[in-house]
Design a protein around this motif. Sequence first.
Motif, PDB file in Angstrom:
ATOM      1  N   ASN A 108       0.829  -1.210   0.000  1.00 60.22           N
ATOM      2  CA  ASN A 108       0.000   0.000   0.000  1.00 60.22           C
ATOM      3  C   ASN A 108       0.862   1.258   0.000  1.00 60.22           C
ATOM      4  OD1 ASN A 108      -2.528   1.440   0.248  1.00 60.22           O
ATOM      5  ND2 ASN A 108      -1.977   1.812   2.385  1.00 60.22           N
ATOM      6  N   VAL A 109       1.891   1.260   0.849  1.00 61.89           N
ATOM      7  CA  VAL A 109       2.779   2.425   0.935  1.00 61.89           C
ATOM      8  C   VAL A 109       3.534   2.627  -0.373  1.00 61.89           C
ATOM      9  CG1 VAL A 109       4.909   3.250   2.025  1.00 61.89           C
ATOM     10  CG2 VAL A 109       3.043   2.419   3.431  1.00 61.89           C
ATOM     11  N   MET A 110       3.954   1.547  -1.000  1.00 69.10           N
ATOM     12  CA  MET A 110       4.676   1.674  -2.254  1.00 69.10           C
ATOM     13  C   MET A 110       3.770   2.200  -3.366  1.00 69.10           C
ATOM     14  SD  MET A 110       7.699   1.046  -1.455  1.00 69.10           S
ATOM     15  CE  MET A 110       8.321   1.266  -3.119  1.00 69.10           C
ATOM     16  N   TYR A 111       2.498   1.802  -3.356  1.00 69.59           N
ATOM     17  CA  TYR A 111       1.549   2.362  -4.324  1.00 69.59           C
ATOM     18  C   TYR A 111       1.393   3.876  -4.119  1.00 69.59           C
ATOM     19  CZ  TYR A 111      -0.373  -1.609  -6.903  1.00 69.59           C
ATOM     20  OH  TYR A 111      -0.543  -2.661  -7.773  1.00 69.59           O
ATOM     21  N   ILE A 112       1.321   4.277  -2.865  1.00 75.09           N
ATOM     22  CA  ILE A 112       1.220   5.712  -2.548  1.00 75.09           C
ATOM     23  C   ILE A 112       2.477   6.430  -3.032  1.00 75.09           C
ATOM     24  CG2 ILE A 112       1.148   7.393  -0.666  1.00 75.09           C
ATOM     25  CD1 ILE A 112      -0.517   5.351   0.919  1.00 75.09           C
ATOM     26  N   SER A 113       3.635   5.793  -2.812  1.00 76.13           N
ATOM     27  CA  SER A 113       4.898   6.393  -3.235  1.00 76.13           C
ATOM     28  C   SER A 113       4.951   6.546  -4.754  1.00 76.13           C
ATOM     29  CB  SER A 113       6.063   5.530  -2.753  1.00 76.13           C
ATOM     30  OG  SER A 113       7.300   6.077  -3.136  1.00 76.13           O
ATOM     31  N   VAL A 114       4.463   5.553  -5.482  1.00 78.71           N
ATOM     32  CA  VAL A 114       4.437   5.624  -6.951  1.00 78.71           C
ATOM     33  C   VAL A 114       3.565   6.786  -7.406  1.00 78.71           C
ATOM     34  CG1 VAL A 114       3.648   4.451  -9.047  1.00 78.71           C
ATOM     35  CG2 VAL A 114       4.922   3.184  -7.310  1.00 78.71           C
ATOM     36  N   THR A 115       2.401   6.951  -6.778  1.00 78.39           N
ATOM     37  CA  THR A 115       1.480   8.037  -7.143  1.00 78.39           C
ATOM     38  C   THR A 115       2.107   9.400  -6.854  1.00 78.39           C
ATOM     39  OG1 THR A 115      -0.406   6.608  -6.630  1.00 78.39           O
ATOM     40  CG2 THR A 115      -0.819   8.980  -6.758  1.00 78.39           C
ATOM     41  N   GLU A 116       2.736   9.519  -5.673  1.00 74.96           N
ATOM     42  CA  GLU A 116       3.339  10.793  -5.280  1.00 74.96           C
ATOM     43  C   GLU A 116       4.515  11.182  -6.175  1.00 74.96           C
ATOM     44  OE1 GLU A 116       2.450  10.743  -0.446  1.00 74.96           O
ATOM     45  OE2 GLU A 116       4.424  10.171  -1.216  1.00 74.96           O
ATOM     46  N   ARG A 117       5.177  10.201  -6.760  1.00 76.10           N
ATOM     47  CA  ARG A 117       6.415  10.475  -7.504  1.00 76.10           C
ATOM     48  C   ARG A 117       6.227  10.314  -9.011  1.00 76.10           C
ATOM     49  NH1 ARG A 117      10.075   6.405  -4.235  1.00 76.10           N
ATOM     50  NH2 ARG A 117      11.654   6.924  -5.831  1.00 76.10           N
ATOM     51  N   THR A 118       5.023  10.600  -9.467  1.00 74.96           N
ATOM     52  CA  THR A 118       4.742  10.513 -10.904  1.00 74.96           C
ATOM     53  C   THR A 118       5.641  11.458 -11.705  1.00 74.96           C
ATOM     54  OG1 THR A 118       2.425   9.923 -10.473  1.00 74.96           O
ATOM     55  CG2 THR A 118       2.956  10.765 -12.667  1.00 74.96           C
ATOM     56  N   GLU A 119       5.827  12.670 -11.167  1.00 70.65           N
ATOM     57  CA  GLU A 119       6.671  13.647 -11.864  1.00 70.65           C
ATOM     58  C   GLU A 119       8.121  13.159 -11.927  1.00 70.65           C
ATOM     59  OE1 GLU A 119       6.337  17.495 -10.158  1.00 70.65           O
ATOM     60  OE2 GLU A 119       4.205  17.695 -10.583  1.00 70.65           O
ATOM     61  N   GLU A 120       8.581  12.577 -10.843  1.00 69.40           N
ATOM     62  CA  GLU A 120       9.948  12.035 -10.829  1.00 69.40           C
ATOM     63  C   GLU A 120      10.117  10.961 -11.892  1.00 69.40           C
ATOM     64  OE1 GLU A 120      12.523   8.904  -8.209  1.00 69.40           O
ATOM     65  OE2 GLU A 120      11.232  10.275  -7.068  1.00 69.40           O
ATOM     66  N   ILE A 121       9.081  10.094 -11.998  1.00 66.75           N
ATOM     67  CA  ILE A 121       9.134   9.029 -13.003  1.00 66.75           C
ATOM     68  C   ILE A 121       9.190   9.631 -14.401  1.00 66.75           C
ATOM     69  CG2 ILE A 121       7.857   7.086 -13.996  1.00 66.75           C
ATOM     70  CD1 ILE A 121       6.708   6.597 -11.175  1.00 66.75           C
ATOM     71  N   ALA A 122       8.377  10.680 -14.613  1.00 65.77           N
ATOM     72  CA  ALA A 122       8.337  11.333 -15.931  1.00 65.77           C
ATOM     73  C   ALA A 122       9.687  11.946 -16.286  1.00 65.77           C
ATOM     74  CB  ALA A 122       7.252  12.411 -15.938  1.00 65.77           C
ATOM     75  N   ILE A 123      10.311  12.605 -15.318  1.00 71.38           N
ATOM     76  CA  ILE A 123      11.620  13.230 -15.565  1.00 71.38           C
ATOM     77  C   ILE A 123      12.665  12.168 -15.889  1.00 71.38           C
ATOM     78  CG2 ILE A 123      13.497  14.537 -14.491  1.00 71.38           C
ATOM     79  CD1 ILE A 123      11.316  16.034 -12.896  1.00 71.38           C
ATOM     80  N   ARG A 124      12.664  11.060 -15.129  1.00 70.46           N
ATOM     81  CA  ARG A 124      13.640  10.004 -15.362  1.00 70.46           C
ATOM     82  C   ARG A 124      13.427   9.352 -16.725  1.00 70.46           C
ATOM     83  NH1 ARG A 124      14.564   6.006 -10.458  1.00 70.46           N
ATOM     84  NH2 ARG A 124      16.266   5.461 -11.878  1.00 70.46           N
ATOM     85  N   ARG A 125      12.152   9.170 -17.113  1.00 74.37           N
ATOM     86  CA  ARG A 125      11.882   8.606 -18.432  1.00 74.37           C
ATOM     87  C   ARG A 125      12.322   9.556 -19.539  1.00 74.37           C
ATOM     88  NH1 ARG A 125       8.765   3.935 -18.528  1.00 74.37           N
ATOM     89  NH2 ARG A 125       9.584   3.840 -20.653  1.00 74.37           N
TER      90      ARG A 125
END
Length: 391
Positions: free
Chosen positions: A286-303
């Motif tokens: 559950n916490v990791m899902y929350i972390s993924v949602t919170e860090r969408t921008e980080e994922i976008a920048i890394r991609r």
Amino acid sequence: MKNISNILAVSFKLILKNKRRNIFTMIGIIIGIAAVITIMSLGNGFKKTAADEFSDSGAGKNSAIISFMTSSGEGAKENPFTQQDIDMIKQKNGVSDAKIKENDDTGYSAKMTNAQKKGDISILKKKTMESPEKGKGFDADDNELRKKVVTVDDKIAKDVFNKDAIGKTLYIDGQGFKVVGIANDTMNQNVVNMPSKTFEQYMIGLSQNNPSLQLTIAGDADKKEVANKVADELNKKGSGVGKGQYSYNDTEAMMKGINKVFDGITYFVAAVAGISLFIAGIGVMNVMYISVTERTEEIAIRRAFGAKARDIELQFLIESVVLCVIGGLIGLILGILIAAGVDAVTPDYIQSVVSLSSVLIAVGVSMLIGIVFGWIPARAAAKKELIDIIK
């Protein structure tokens, strides 16, 4: 390798950034691992205690015990293992030594020969008896000097001395011993405590209530086969023939059976305690899902900078594993401390033994929880494409 070290560094920073949330997430893992380690440590302690007890009773690799049981089931009045029996047994193939086995907690049968009262008593050898219920008892100096002193129980004090035993003389097999205290045995009556060195000097030839013969088996001999042959020989020519039965009990096999029972109980209880680890794993997911949602921008920048899906997946998976391993290590330390605390509070009954396998299980299970319950959120993060995030 450098990439992995960078991911680990980032994972620690992110865990510290959200300390409160991650601490609550780890609580389930900490409790589960601590419970499993405590149970396994105490279970190993019980096994070690049982192994030590059986080793003392002849469950060693090259040691065997021959016991004797009277036809009536009562203790033998005469020693069924005479020197002649022992000499005969030493001549048997496969036997390197044989001797009467003594147990400090078992009494020696003797006769009370006071004029007022005659009867059977049981003598316990003691180095000291400094805190009897009444009287001063005897100390280490009395033992070294081989003083003829004893303590008696309430029954002997009442039957022989009309409850006035202190300072009087108790006659055992015709020899007088001064009564210096009253001390009762919770399990038996007509019990006399005597300094061990006094016993060895004056009570020669007495046998314990349930005597047994300890064999030392030659290294290349089959212990069970040799011991059974010795028992058969004693049942034909032993001094106790006609009064009872000689037998060999394979205490080593009994010990192995008991260890299997201990293992079964330990692993079952540990598995029940491990249910909390499954619940903790759900919390990690559950916490990791929350972390993924919170860090969408980080994922976008890394991609945008060329990170591949497997790089994103690895980042979140390692974060999940690090979170669980930290909780597992805390639980491991807590479990060891709890087991040690139980050991300290009840040293005579329970001891804890932390094995390497317990430590490996704690770390391994923590990593497994991190991988299993962190993989799905990590996959979800890896599937996020840049174009989808921008939309």
